[in-house]
Design an enzyme around this catalytic site. Structure first.
Site, PDB file in Angstrom:
ATOM      1  N   HIS A 117      40.797  30.088  50.605  1.00  0.00           N
ATOM      2  CA  HIS A 117      39.941  30.964  51.413  1.00  0.00           C
ATOM      3  C   HIS A 117      39.947  30.592  52.883  1.00  0.00           C
ATOM      4  CE1 HIS A 117      37.548  31.767  47.458  1.00  0.00           C
ATOM      5  NE2 HIS A 117      38.692  32.396  47.499  1.00  0.00           N
ATOM      6  N   GLU A 219      25.630  22.967  35.977  1.00  0.00           N
ATOM      7  CA  GLU A 219      25.190  24.197  35.287  1.00  0.00           C
ATOM      8  C   GLU A 219      26.329  24.811  34.471  1.00  0.00           C
ATOM      9  OE1 GLU A 219      21.614  23.639  37.039  1.00  0.00           O
ATOM     10  OE2 GLU A 219      22.082  25.232  35.603  1.00  0.00           O
TER      11      GLU A 219
HETATM   12  C1  BV8 Z   1      40.813  39.683  46.763  1.00  0.00           C
HETATM   13  C2  BV8 Z   1      35.502  32.348  52.646  1.00  0.00           C
HETATM   14  C3  BV8 Z   1      42.331  41.453  46.467  1.00  0.00           C
HETATM   15  C4  BV8 Z   1      34.526  32.995  53.559  1.00  0.00           C
HETATM   16  C5  BV8 Z   1      35.055  33.220  50.398  1.00  0.00           C
HETATM   17  C6  BV8 Z   1      34.821  44.781  44.354  1.00  0.00           C
HETATM   18  C7  BV8 Z   1      35.131  45.152  45.657  1.00  0.00           C
HETATM   19  C8  BV8 Z   1      35.926  44.357  46.476  1.00  0.00           C
HETATM   20  C9  BV8 Z   1      36.440  43.175  45.998  1.00  0.00           C
HETATM   21  C10 BV8 Z   1      36.106  42.838  44.694  1.00  0.00           C
HETATM   22  C11 BV8 Z   1      35.322  43.602  43.873  1.00  0.00           C
HETATM   23  N1  BV8 Z   1      35.194  42.969  42.679  1.00  0.00           N
HETATM   24  C12 BV8 Z   1      35.873  41.807  42.722  1.00  0.00           C
HETATM   25  C13 BV8 Z   1      36.442  41.733  43.932  1.00  0.00           C
HETATM   26  C14 BV8 Z   1      37.259  40.669  44.407  1.00  0.00           C
HETATM   27  C15 BV8 Z   1      36.404  39.734  45.263  1.00  0.00           C
HETATM   28  C16 BV8 Z   1      35.410  39.021  44.366  1.00  0.00           C
HETATM   29  O1  BV8 Z   1      35.784  38.196  43.561  1.00  0.00           O
HETATM   30  N2  BV8 Z   1      34.126  39.368  44.523  1.00  0.00           N
HETATM   31  C17 BV8 Z   1      33.125  38.774  43.653  1.00  0.00           C
HETATM   32  C18 BV8 Z   1      31.961  38.289  44.499  1.00  0.00           C
HETATM   33  C19 BV8 Z   1      32.710  39.826  42.624  1.00  0.00           C
HETATM   34  N3  BV8 Z   1      37.377  38.807  45.765  1.00  0.00           N
HETATM   35  C20 BV8 Z   1      37.921  39.056  46.968  1.00  0.00           C
HETATM   36  O2  BV8 Z   1      37.567  39.938  47.712  1.00  0.00           O
HETATM   37  C21 BV8 Z   1      39.063  38.127  47.318  1.00  0.00           C
HETATM   38  N4  BV8 Z   1      40.191  38.941  47.686  1.00  0.00           N
HETATM   39  O3  BV8 Z   1      40.485  39.707  45.612  1.00  0.00           O
HETATM   40  O4  BV8 Z   1      41.830  40.441  47.299  1.00  0.00           O
HETATM   41  C22 BV8 Z   1      41.350  42.613  46.524  1.00  0.00           C
HETATM   42  C23 BV8 Z   1      41.062  43.184  47.741  1.00  0.00           C
HETATM   43  C24 BV8 Z   1      40.195  44.276  47.775  1.00  0.00           C
HETATM   44  C25 BV8 Z   1      39.587  44.754  46.598  1.00  0.00           C
HETATM   45  C26 BV8 Z   1      39.862  44.124  45.372  1.00  0.00           C
HETATM   46  C27 BV8 Z   1      40.749  43.043  45.332  1.00  0.00           C
HETATM   47  C28 BV8 Z   1      38.686  37.244  48.468  1.00  0.00           C
HETATM   48  C29 BV8 Z   1      37.550  36.337  48.056  1.00  0.00           C
HETATM   49  C30 BV8 Z   1      37.347  35.272  49.132  1.00  0.00           C
HETATM   50  C31 BV8 Z   1      35.956  35.407  49.731  1.00  0.00           C
HETATM   51  N5  BV8 Z   1      35.730  34.297  50.679  1.00  0.00           N
HETATM   52  N6  BV8 Z   1      34.914  32.235  51.297  1.00  0.00           N
HETATM   53  C32 BV8 Z   1      33.347  32.102  53.853  1.00  0.00           C
HETATM   54  O5  BV8 Z   1      33.175  31.056  53.171  1.00  0.00           O
HETATM   55  O6  BV8 Z   1      32.589  32.461  54.777  1.00  0.00           O
HETATM   56  S1  BV8 Z   1      34.412  33.065  48.839  1.00  0.00           S
HETATM   57  C33 BV8 Z   1      33.110  31.981  48.829  1.00  0.00           C
HETATM   58  O7  BV8 Z   1      32.662  31.982  47.471  1.00  0.00           O
HETATM   59  C34 BV8 Z   1      33.428  30.543  49.123  1.00  0.00           C
HETATM   60  O8  BV8 Z   1      34.787  30.281  49.383  1.00  0.00           O
HETATM   61  C35 BV8 Z   1      33.030  29.850  47.828  1.00  0.00           C
HETATM   62  O9  BV8 Z   1      33.741  28.711  47.568  1.00  0.00           O
HETATM   63  C36 BV8 Z   1      33.395  30.943  46.910  1.00  0.00           C
HETATM   64  C37 BV8 Z   1      33.071  30.843  45.475  1.00  0.00           C
HETATM   65  O10 BV8 Z   1      31.794  30.371  45.324  1.00  0.00           O
HETATM   66  P1  BV8 Z   1      31.662  28.894  44.700  1.00  0.00           P
HETATM   67  O11 BV8 Z   1      32.590  27.978  45.427  1.00  0.00           O
HETATM   68  O12 BV8 Z   1      31.805  28.981  43.247  1.00  0.00           O
HETATM   69  O13 BV8 Z   1      30.232  28.532  45.162  1.00  0.00           O
HETATM   70  P2  BV8 Z   1      28.860  28.995  44.489  1.00  0.00           P
HETATM   71  O14 BV8 Z   1      27.779  28.715  45.457  1.00  0.00           O
HETATM   72  O15 BV8 Z   1      29.012  30.368  43.917  1.00  0.00           O
HETATM   73  O16 BV8 Z   1      28.710  28.018  43.219  1.00  0.00           O
HETATM   74  C38 BV8 Z   1      28.546  26.628  43.432  1.00  0.00           C
HETATM   75  C39 BV8 Z   1      28.651  25.994  42.069  1.00  0.00           C
HETATM   76  O17 BV8 Z   1      28.580  24.594  42.232  1.00  0.00           O
HETATM   77  C40 BV8 Z   1      27.532  26.402  41.122  1.00  0.00           C
HETATM   78  O18 BV8 Z   1      28.081  26.730  39.859  1.00  0.00           O
HETATM   79  C41 BV8 Z   1      26.690  25.111  41.002  1.00  0.00           C
HETATM   80  O19 BV8 Z   1      26.138  24.962  39.707  1.00  0.00           O
HETATM   81  C42 BV8 Z   1      27.722  24.062  41.256  1.00  0.00           C
HETATM   82  N7  BV8 Z   1      27.216  22.797  41.801  1.00  0.00           N
HETATM   83  C43 BV8 Z   1      26.112  22.595  42.567  1.00  0.00           C
HETATM   84  N8  BV8 Z   1      26.031  21.272  42.874  1.00  0.00           N
HETATM   85  C44 BV8 Z   1      27.108  20.662  42.293  1.00  0.00           C
HETATM   86  C45 BV8 Z   1      27.873  21.627  41.620  1.00  0.00           C
HETATM   87  N9  BV8 Z   1      28.991  21.344  40.949  1.00  0.00           N
HETATM   88  C46 BV8 Z   1      29.382  20.050  40.933  1.00  0.00           C
HETATM   89  N10 BV8 Z   1      28.715  19.061  41.556  1.00  0.00           N
HETATM   90  C47 BV8 Z   1      27.581  19.325  42.243  1.00  0.00           C
HETATM   91  N11 BV8 Z   1      26.915  18.329  42.866  1.00  0.00           N
END
Ligand code: BV8
Length: 249
Positions: A117, A219
């Site tokens: 990303h 989690e």
């Molecule tokens: C793509 C950079 C092709 C920016 C980020 C509908 C319309 C449009 C798109 C989509 C759609 N449906 C799906 C999509 C695709 C979309 C997507 O997946 N959306 C999701 C939300 C439904 N993906 C995209 O758009 C990607 N591109 O697919 O291109 C395309 C194009 C157009 C249309 C379709 C397809 C691009 C995605 C990249 C987005 N950019 N970051 C910025 O950071 O500002 S993503 C962002 O979320 C971060 O990078 C982050 O890393 C990432 C994922 O989140 P997590 O890392 O998992 O973090 P989160 O907070 O969620 O969870 C933390 C976890 O850690 C928890 O589980 C917690 O329990 C755990 N935790 C907490 N403490 C600890 C721990 N674990 C271990 N130890 C600890 N101590």
């Protein structure tokens, strides 16, 4: 805690992938994307991390990334980052794939990194024709006044070199990630809610390919039931312990 089977499989592994998300940086003090820290002013991070938000209000989006850089600047890698960096030289092939843009894996010493990303410390010109466009460059002192900053070469707006929601990933980064996932015989997925594609599908791809897949997350997530093993502990605790159990620290 992980099983002896998880340790033995890691000791025998030839090709290892570690896939990380925001949770791996949580113990460094970096707010996770969807946790309580995922909000800024009255906005949710996911609403600002889009090309539409940047088009509508480039200044607001730059302020959001400057805020995150200010939060990040004094923070350091935690034992989870360092354990991953120590793992790198224990296998014939090793690739770290991270969804994080905080650069902490690089600071911890990991060398073979796929930044799915992007990187919050890199910027690029929005003008596709500009020579600076392809040179996304480290620029920790991007001029924050006047906001939004402009390219020195062509005066177009600069943007963070990160992948926003709805944007395609860099094809080369995605190719490197998919090659590593297909090749691996062991995949550790740590600190991700497995909500964002295409990263979220990679552990399942590895599992279908016969790899041992270990999830590290306090989690349960949607992919937990499909993992070879899910360890519900913080990565800063579990990963150093895994390193110790497999290679003596
Ligand atoms: C793509 C950079 C092709 C920016 C980020 C509908 C319309 C449009 C798109 C989509 C759609 N449906 C799906 C999509 C695709 C979309 C997507 O997946 N959306 C999701 C939300 C439904 N993906 C995209 O758009 C990607 N591109 O697919 O291109 C395309 C194009 C157009 C249309 C379709 C397809 C691009 C995605 C990249 C987005 N950019 N970051 C910025 O950071 O500002 S993503 C962002 O979320 C971060 O990078 C982050 O890393 C990432 C994922 O989140 P997590 O890392 O998992 O973090 P989160 O907070 O969620 O969870 C933390 C976890 O850690 C928890 O589980 C917690 O329990 C755990 N935790 C907490 N403490 C600890 C721990 N674990 C271990 N130890 C600890 N101590």
């Amino acid at each position: 805690m992980f099983s002896q089977r998880a340790v033995d499989a890691l000791k025998e592994a030839e090709s290892v992938v570690v896939l990380t998300g925001a949770g791996v940086s949580a113990e460094s003090g970096v707010p996770t994307f969807r946790g309580a820290g995922g909000l800024w002013r009255e906005y949710s991070a996911t609403s600002l991390a889009t090309p539409e938000a940047f088009r509508a209000d480039p200044r607001l989006v730059w302020e959001f990334y400057n805020y995150r850089r200010e939060v990040l600047a004094p923070l350091a890698p935690n034992p989870g980052h360092y354990a991953i960096a120590s793992l790198e030289d224990s296998f014939a092939r090793f690739t770290l794939i991270t969804q994080n843009i905080d650069n902490l894996h690089r600071v911890a010493g990991t060398r073979e990194i796929v930044e799915l990303h992007g990187n919050i410390w890199r910027v690029r010109c929005t003008n596709l024709g500009c020579e600076r466009y392809t040179l996304a460059w480290e620029n920790r002192d991007v001029p924050i006044d006047p906001l939004p900053p402009r390219c020195e070469a062509c005066e177009s707006l600069l943007r963070p070199h990160v992948v926003w929601f709805g944007e395609m990933l860099d094809p080369e980064q995605l190719r490197r990630a998919l090659v590593a996932v297909d090749d691996c015989d062991y995949l550790i997925v740590a600190g991700t809610s497995a909500a964002v594609q295409p990263a979220a599908s990679m552990p399942m791809t590895a599992s279908r390919g016969g790899a041992f897949v270990l999830e590290v997350n306090p989690e349960p997530t949607d992919i937990s039931p499909y993992m070879s093993e899910a360890v519900q502990e913080p990565s800063g605790v579990a990963l150093p312990r895994l390193l110790e159990a497999a290679f003596g620290g």
